[in-house]
Design an enzyme around this catalytic site. Structure first.
Site, PDB file in Angstrom:
ATOM      1  N   TYR A 157     -20.517 -13.943 -19.340  1.00  0.00           N
ATOM      2  CA  TYR A 157     -21.381 -13.883 -20.273  1.00  0.00           C
ATOM      3  C   TYR A 157     -22.630 -13.658 -20.075  1.00  0.00           C
ATOM      4  O   TYR A 157     -23.878 -13.428 -20.727  1.00  0.00           O
ATOM      5  CB  TYR A 157     -21.438 -14.909 -21.218  1.00  0.00           C
ATOM      6  CG  TYR A 157     -19.900 -15.154 -21.961  1.00  0.00           C
ATOM      7  CD1 TYR A 157     -19.452 -14.218 -22.984  1.00  0.00           C
ATOM      8  CD2 TYR A 157     -19.141 -16.477 -21.476  1.00  0.00           C
ATOM      9  CE1 TYR A 157     -18.207 -14.424 -23.391  1.00  0.00           C
ATOM     10  CE2 TYR A 157     -17.941 -16.072 -22.199  1.00  0.00           C
ATOM     11  CZ  TYR A 157     -17.358 -15.342 -23.096  1.00  0.00           C
ATOM     12  OH  TYR A 157     -16.052 -15.670 -23.523  1.00  0.00           O
ATOM     13  N   HIS A 190     -25.984 -12.068 -26.389  1.00  0.00           N
ATOM     14  CA  HIS A 190     -25.879 -13.496 -26.695  1.00  0.00           C
ATOM     15  C   HIS A 190     -26.501 -14.475 -25.687  1.00  0.00           C
ATOM     16  O   HIS A 190     -27.060 -15.524 -26.316  1.00  0.00           O
ATOM     17  CB  HIS A 190     -24.636 -13.800 -26.895  1.00  0.00           C
ATOM     18  CG  HIS A 190     -24.137 -14.352 -28.589  1.00  0.00           C
ATOM     19  ND1 HIS A 190     -25.198 -14.505 -29.487  1.00  0.00           N
ATOM     20  CD2 HIS A 190     -23.366 -14.937 -29.024  1.00  0.00           C
ATOM     21  CE1 HIS A 190     -24.696 -15.173 -30.509  1.00  0.00           C
ATOM     22  NE2 HIS A 190     -23.284 -15.444 -30.209  1.00  0.00           N
ATOM     23  N   TYR A 222     -20.009 -23.433 -25.807  1.00  0.00           N
ATOM     24  CA  TYR A 222     -20.103 -22.320 -26.119  1.00  0.00           C
ATOM     25  C   TYR A 222     -20.912 -22.151 -27.475  1.00  0.00           C
ATOM     26  O   TYR A 222     -21.166 -23.150 -28.173  1.00  0.00           O
ATOM     27  CB  TYR A 222     -18.532 -21.505 -26.710  1.00  0.00           C
ATOM     28  CG  TYR A 222     -17.814 -21.071 -25.334  1.00  0.00           C
ATOM     29  CD1 TYR A 222     -18.000 -20.165 -24.839  1.00  0.00           C
ATOM     30  CD2 TYR A 222     -17.128 -22.202 -24.714  1.00  0.00           C
ATOM     31  CE1 TYR A 222     -17.349 -19.648 -23.677  1.00  0.00           C
ATOM     32  CE2 TYR A 222     -16.293 -21.839 -23.658  1.00  0.00           C
ATOM     33  CZ  TYR A 222     -16.707 -20.764 -22.858  1.00  0.00           C
ATOM     34  OH  TYR A 222     -15.785 -20.372 -21.785  1.00  0.00           O
ATOM     35  N   ASN A 277     -21.075 -21.324 -30.574  1.00  0.00           N
ATOM     36  CA  ASN A 277     -20.765 -22.012 -31.866  1.00  0.00           C
ATOM     37  C   ASN A 277     -20.951 -23.484 -31.943  1.00  0.00           C
ATOM     38  O   ASN A 277     -20.964 -24.045 -33.141  1.00  0.00           O
ATOM     39  CB  ASN A 277     -19.362 -21.561 -32.529  1.00  0.00           C
ATOM     40  CG  ASN A 277     -19.264 -20.123 -32.580  1.00  0.00           C
ATOM     41  OD1 ASN A 277     -20.377 -19.359 -32.193  1.00  0.00           O
ATOM     42  ND2 ASN A 277     -18.244 -19.335 -32.979  1.00  0.00           N
ATOM     43  N   ASN A 327     -24.512 -18.182 -35.394  1.00  0.00           N
ATOM     44  CA  ASN A 327     -23.791 -19.398 -35.442  1.00  0.00           C
ATOM     45  C   ASN A 327     -24.238 -20.489 -34.757  1.00  0.00           C
ATOM     46  O   ASN A 327     -24.044 -21.503 -34.882  1.00  0.00           O
ATOM     47  CB  ASN A 327     -22.107 -18.826 -35.035  1.00  0.00           C
ATOM     48  CG  ASN A 327     -21.378 -18.388 -36.110  1.00  0.00           C
ATOM     49  OD1 ASN A 327     -21.818 -18.608 -37.455  1.00  0.00           O
ATOM     50  ND2 ASN A 327     -20.279 -17.524 -35.530  1.00  0.00           N
TER      51      ASN A 327
END
Length: 180
Positions: free
Chosen positions: A13, A18, A58, A60, A100
């Site tokens: 990632y 993000h 993560y 969220n 989120n």
């Protein structure tokens, strides 16, 4: 003061939209230590000790970091799909706006915390939002992103030295050209 950058852990990632929050903090420090469920780095800005935090949950579950940290003097840096690439927006507080990670933080500490929203939009119409935020920046976008990350680090330093109100007045009108 604590500056929290949002992102997802793992190499997979590291260059995704993000992970802009992590990218900003990585520009401020390249030396990280392990906390209970986060990485941290202590830096100094104008004589003030600043703790940088990258949650290792993560996105969220980003709010879980507040099980271990105070939350009275924080700034959260994160990606925002509703802002175009090339813009940042500093706010004293606000809603999650569909993000989120911010929704998770709000569930732990409420919505009264300063934040720096970093534009990653607009999202192409034919791509799902979740797929878009987890996609990598293009080479051309990285050139703009590099300038935006510098602008964010400058804004963080300015907030420490001059306060959030002056920083909002100074940085919210700046737009870095994407060449489009």
């Amino acid at each position: 003061m604590i500056v929290i950058g949002l992102g997802n852990p793992g190499e997979k990632y590291s260059n995704t939209r993000h992970n802009v929050g992590f990218m900003v903090l990585d520009r401020l420090s390249n030396s990280w230590k392990k906390g209970p469920n986060y990485l941290y780095s202590d830096i100094n800005i104008s004589g003030e000790k600043i703790k940088l935090i990258k949650p290792m949950t993560y996105m969220n579950l980003s709010g879980e970091v507040f099980k271990y940290l105070p939350h009275d003097d924080i700034i959260v840096v994160y990606d925002d799909l509703d802002l175009p690439l090339g813009k940042i927006r500093i706010r004293k507080n606000g809603s999650a706006g569909g993000h989120n990670g911010i929704k998770s933080i709000i569930s732990f500490i409420g919505q009264d915390f300063p934040r720096i929203r970093v534009g990653i939009g607009p999202k192409p119409e034919n791509i799902d939002a979740a797929d878009y935020v987890l996609s990598n920046f293009t080479k051309e976008e990285f050139e703009v992103l590099d300038k935006i990350i510098n602008l964010c680090t400058e804004a963080i330093e300015y907030i420490v030295e001059n306060g959030i109100d002056k920083a909002m007045n100074r940085y919210n009108s700046i737009e870095i050209s994407t060449g489009k």
